[in-house]
Design a protein around this motif. Structure first.
Motif, PDB file in Angstrom:
ATOM      1  N   GLU A 147       0.819  -1.208   0.000  1.00  0.00           N
ATOM      2  CA  GLU A 147       0.000   0.000   0.000  1.00  0.00           C
ATOM      3  C   GLU A 147       0.855   1.260   0.000  1.00  0.00           C
ATOM      4  O   GLU A 147       0.428   2.306  -0.504  1.00  0.00           O
ATOM      5  N   GLY A 148       2.092   1.175   0.477  1.00  0.00           N
ATOM      6  CA  GLY A 148       2.958   2.350   0.509  1.00  0.00           C
ATOM      7  C   GLY A 148       3.476   2.783  -0.843  1.00  0.00           C
ATOM      8  O   GLY A 148       4.025   3.888  -0.966  1.00  0.00           O
ATOM      9  N   ILE A 149       3.320   1.952  -1.874  1.00  0.00           N
ATOM     10  CA  ILE A 149       3.837   2.320  -3.195  1.00  0.00           C
ATOM     11  C   ILE A 149       2.737   2.876  -4.100  1.00  0.00           C
ATOM     12  O   ILE A 149       3.003   3.228  -5.256  1.00  0.00           O
ATOM     13  N   ALA A 150       1.510   2.951  -3.612  1.00  0.00           N
ATOM     14  CA  ALA A 150       0.412   3.466  -4.420  1.00  0.00           C
ATOM     15  C   ALA A 150       0.662   4.925  -4.768  1.00  0.00           C
ATOM     16  O   ALA A 150       1.181   5.701  -3.972  1.00  0.00           O
ATOM     17  N   GLY A 151       0.286   5.282  -5.982  1.00  0.00           N
ATOM     18  CA  GLY A 151       0.484   6.642  -6.455  1.00  0.00           C
ATOM     19  C   GLY A 151       1.139   6.630  -7.817  1.00  0.00           C
ATOM     20  O   GLY A 151       1.772   5.654  -8.216  1.00  0.00           O
ATOM     21  N   GLY A 152       0.993   7.723  -8.547  1.00  0.00           N
ATOM     22  CA  GLY A 152       1.526   7.752  -9.893  1.00  0.00           C
ATOM     23  C   GLY A 152       0.780   6.756 -10.761  1.00  0.00           C
ATOM     24  O   GLY A 152      -0.449   6.741 -10.802  1.00  0.00           O
ATOM     25  N   VAL A 153       1.525   5.879 -11.417  1.00  0.00           N
ATOM     26  CA  VAL A 153       0.883   4.895 -12.298  1.00  0.00           C
ATOM     27  C   VAL A 153       0.473   3.638 -11.544  1.00  0.00           C
ATOM     28  O   VAL A 153      -0.176   2.761 -12.119  1.00  0.00           O
ATOM     29  N   ILE A 154       0.846   3.503 -10.253  1.00  0.00           N
ATOM     30  CA  ILE A 154       0.566   2.286  -9.489  1.00  0.00           C
ATOM     31  C   ILE A 154      -0.695   2.466  -8.658  1.00  0.00           C
ATOM     32  O   ILE A 154      -0.801   3.382  -7.835  1.00  0.00           O
ATOM     33  N   GLU A 155      -1.644   1.553  -8.853  1.00  0.00           N
ATOM     34  CA  GLU A 155      -2.852   1.481  -8.031  1.00  0.00           C
ATOM     35  C   GLU A 155      -2.801   0.177  -7.254  1.00  0.00           C
ATOM     36  O   GLU A 155      -2.520  -0.881  -7.820  1.00  0.00           O
ATOM     37  N   VAL A 156      -3.056   0.235  -5.955  1.00  0.00           N
ATOM     38  CA  VAL A 156      -3.021  -0.941  -5.086  1.00  0.00           C
ATOM     39  C   VAL A 156      -4.438  -1.236  -4.621  1.00  0.00           C
ATOM     40  O   VAL A 156      -5.124  -0.360  -4.084  1.00  0.00           O
ATOM     41  N   LEU A 157      -4.880  -2.486  -4.829  1.00  0.00           N
ATOM     42  CA  LEU A 157      -6.242  -2.873  -4.476  1.00  0.00           C
ATOM     43  C   LEU A 157      -6.232  -4.157  -3.655  1.00  0.00           C
ATOM     44  O   LEU A 157      -5.498  -5.101  -3.983  1.00  0.00           O
ATOM     45  N   GLU A 158      -7.049  -4.208  -2.610  1.00  0.00           N
ATOM     46  CA  GLU A 158      -7.299  -5.457  -1.898  1.00  0.00           C
ATOM     47  C   GLU A 158      -8.261  -6.287  -2.740  1.00  0.00           C
ATOM     48  O   GLU A 158      -9.346  -5.810  -3.096  1.00  0.00           O
ATOM     49  N   HIS A 159      -7.888  -7.524  -3.064  1.00  0.00           N
ATOM     50  CA  HIS A 159      -8.613  -8.254  -4.103  1.00  0.00           C
ATOM     51  C   HIS A 159      -8.296  -9.736  -3.986  1.00  0.00           C
ATOM     52  O   HIS A 159      -7.153 -10.123  -3.732  1.00  0.00           O
ATOM     53  N   ASP A 160      -9.314 -10.567  -4.171  1.00  0.00           N
ATOM     54  CA  ASP A 160      -9.162 -12.019  -4.199  1.00  0.00           C
ATOM     55  C   ASP A 160      -9.365 -12.465  -5.643  1.00  0.00           C
ATOM     56  O   ASP A 160     -10.464 -12.365  -6.191  1.00  0.00           O
ATOM     57  N   VAL A 161      -8.311 -12.954  -6.260  1.00  0.00           N
ATOM     58  CA  VAL A 161      -8.338 -13.232  -7.696  1.00  0.00           C
ATOM     59  C   VAL A 161      -9.346 -14.313  -8.064  1.00  0.00           C
ATOM     60  O   VAL A 161      -9.851 -14.333  -9.197  1.00  0.00           O
ATOM     61  N   ALA A 162      -9.671 -15.207  -7.143  1.00  0.00           N
ATOM     62  CA  ALA A 162     -10.603 -16.288  -7.457  1.00  0.00           C
ATOM     63  C   ALA A 162     -12.051 -15.942  -7.138  1.00  0.00           C
ATOM     64  O   ALA A 162     -12.952 -16.688  -7.509  1.00  0.00           O
ATOM     65  N   ALA A 163     -12.284 -14.805  -6.467  1.00  0.00           N
ATOM     66  CA  ALA A 163     -13.645 -14.484  -6.031  1.00  0.00           C
ATOM     67  C   ALA A 163     -14.143 -13.134  -6.513  1.00  0.00           C
ATOM     68  O   ALA A 163     -15.348 -12.955  -6.697  1.00  0.00           O
ATOM     69  N   ASP A 164     -13.237 -12.176  -6.717  1.00  0.00           N
ATOM     70  CA  ASP A 164     -13.644 -10.823  -7.078  1.00  0.00           C
ATOM     71  C   ASP A 164     -13.527 -10.602  -8.583  1.00  0.00           C
ATOM     72  O   ASP A 164     -12.644 -11.173  -9.234  1.00  0.00           O
ATOM     73  N   PRO A 165     -14.385  -9.746  -9.165  1.00  0.00           N
ATOM     74  CA  PRO A 165     -14.245  -9.422 -10.585  1.00  0.00           C
ATOM     75  C   PRO A 165     -12.879  -8.793 -10.851  1.00  0.00           C
ATOM     76  O   PRO A 165     -12.347  -8.060 -10.003  1.00  0.00           O
ATOM     77  N   PRO A 166     -12.289  -9.058 -12.009  1.00  0.00           N
ATOM     78  CA  PRO A 166     -10.994  -8.430 -12.328  1.00  0.00           C
ATOM     79  C   PRO A 166     -11.124  -6.915 -12.372  1.00  0.00           C
ATOM     80  O   PRO A 166     -12.208  -6.378 -12.672  1.00  0.00           O
ATOM     81  N   PRO A 167     -10.059  -6.184 -12.081  1.00  0.00           N
ATOM     82  CA  PRO A 167     -10.091  -4.738 -12.274  1.00  0.00           C
ATOM     83  C   PRO A 167     -10.470  -4.411 -13.719  1.00  0.00           C
ATOM     84  O   PRO A 167     -10.088  -5.133 -14.642  1.00  0.00           O
ATOM     85  N   GLY A 168     -11.205  -3.335 -13.920  1.00  0.00           N
ATOM     86  CA  GLY A 168     -11.704  -3.008 -15.250  1.00  0.00           C
ATOM     87  C   GLY A 168     -10.647  -2.422 -16.163  1.00  0.00           C
ATOM     88  O   GLY A 168      -9.559  -2.040 -15.740  1.00  0.00           O
TER      89      GLY A 168
END
Length: 270
Positions: free
Chosen positions: A84-105
């Protein structure tokens, strides 16, 4: 690197203090391999990348350097405490479960996961979501361990120190399997990518046989799981202390499980 499995979740919890040490060692061992593939695949300025199970910050940062200010890097994990400390600029940090949540759009030119899917209970669903997130012509790069191909911590089992090390590594594999990890998953990646409809599927494998980073990784891993090893009757505290003393001498040739890197491209629309 922290996707939950069955039983009680990921064996190597990101919130334990040893996790940062492990991420640093894994970065030293495997980042050169990952970015060799990323660069050969032509990931560059203006592209969008999805880094799954990011764990530590090194891969998202490396991808951000390649895509530049006009690109984007989405770094996801079920536990983002180390990113979470690297978020900013071109990097977006998301809490996400790859097997349960829809992929980022938005669709991605690169979807990458390293040492993630072997720990995911519903690997097939996670893979389906990754493939679906690719833009036409986008690349899926999966890198996962295959302990079944090379199960030994010390391939040169030349004495009692090496035999103890290999027995503790066997205990570690038992704990992983008990939590749903597929210890032969890496070798299946090329077939799974082809069956998912990807083109130009290729793969290779890498594992170090001795490295200072292997020593750091082993010590941190054993400290992280020692309570579970003892509770399961797989080792005693005395044996673990003895093994850690052997590791800290730096004279054991410690290896990792092979990491299989496999990649394929989503067909371009006519």
């Amino acid at each position: 690197m922290a996707q939950h499995t069955s039983d009680h979740g990921y064996l190597l919890d990101n919130r334990q203090s040893e996790a940062g040490i492990r991420f640093g060692a894994l970065s030293e061992l495997f980042d050169p391999v990952t970015f060799r593939h990323v660069d050969q695949l032509g990931i560059g300025p203006g592209m969008r990348c999805w880094e799954i199970g990011a764990g530590g910050p090194s891969v998202p940062r490396g991808l951000a350097e390649r895509v530049g200010p006009d690109g984007a890097v989405v770094a996801t994990d079920i536990d983002v405490s180390w990113t979470e400390g690297i978020a900013g600029g071109v990097i977006e940090v998301l809490e996400h479960d790859v097997a349960a949540d829809p992929p980022p759009g938005g669709g991605f030119d690169l979807v990458h996961a390293r040492l993630v899917l072997v720990h995911v209970a519903d690997r097939a669903e996670a893979l389906r979501r990754m493939v679906g997130a690719l833009r036409p012509g986008g690349v899926l790069l999966l890198e996962d361990a295959d302990p079944g191909l090379q199960p030994l911590l010390c391939p040169d089992e030349s004495g009692p120190e090496q035999r103890l090390a290999n027995r503790l590594r066997s205990g570690f594999r038992s704990l992983m399997a008990g939590r749903g990890a597929d210890l032969e998953y890496g070798r299946t990646l090329p077939r799974l990518l082809r069956e998912s409809g990807l083109d130009d599927v290729r793969a290779d494998a890498y594992f170090p046989i001795t490295s200072p980073a292997c020593t750091v990784l082993e010590a941190a891993t054993v400290r992280q799981i020692r309570g579970r090893l003892v509770a399961a009757g797989l080792a005693t505290d005395e044996e673990i202390d003895r093994h850690l003393e052997h590791v800290e001498t730096g004279r054991l040739d410690l290896a990792t499980a092979p990491m299989i890197s496999a990649w394929g491209r989503r067909p371009r629309q006519p």
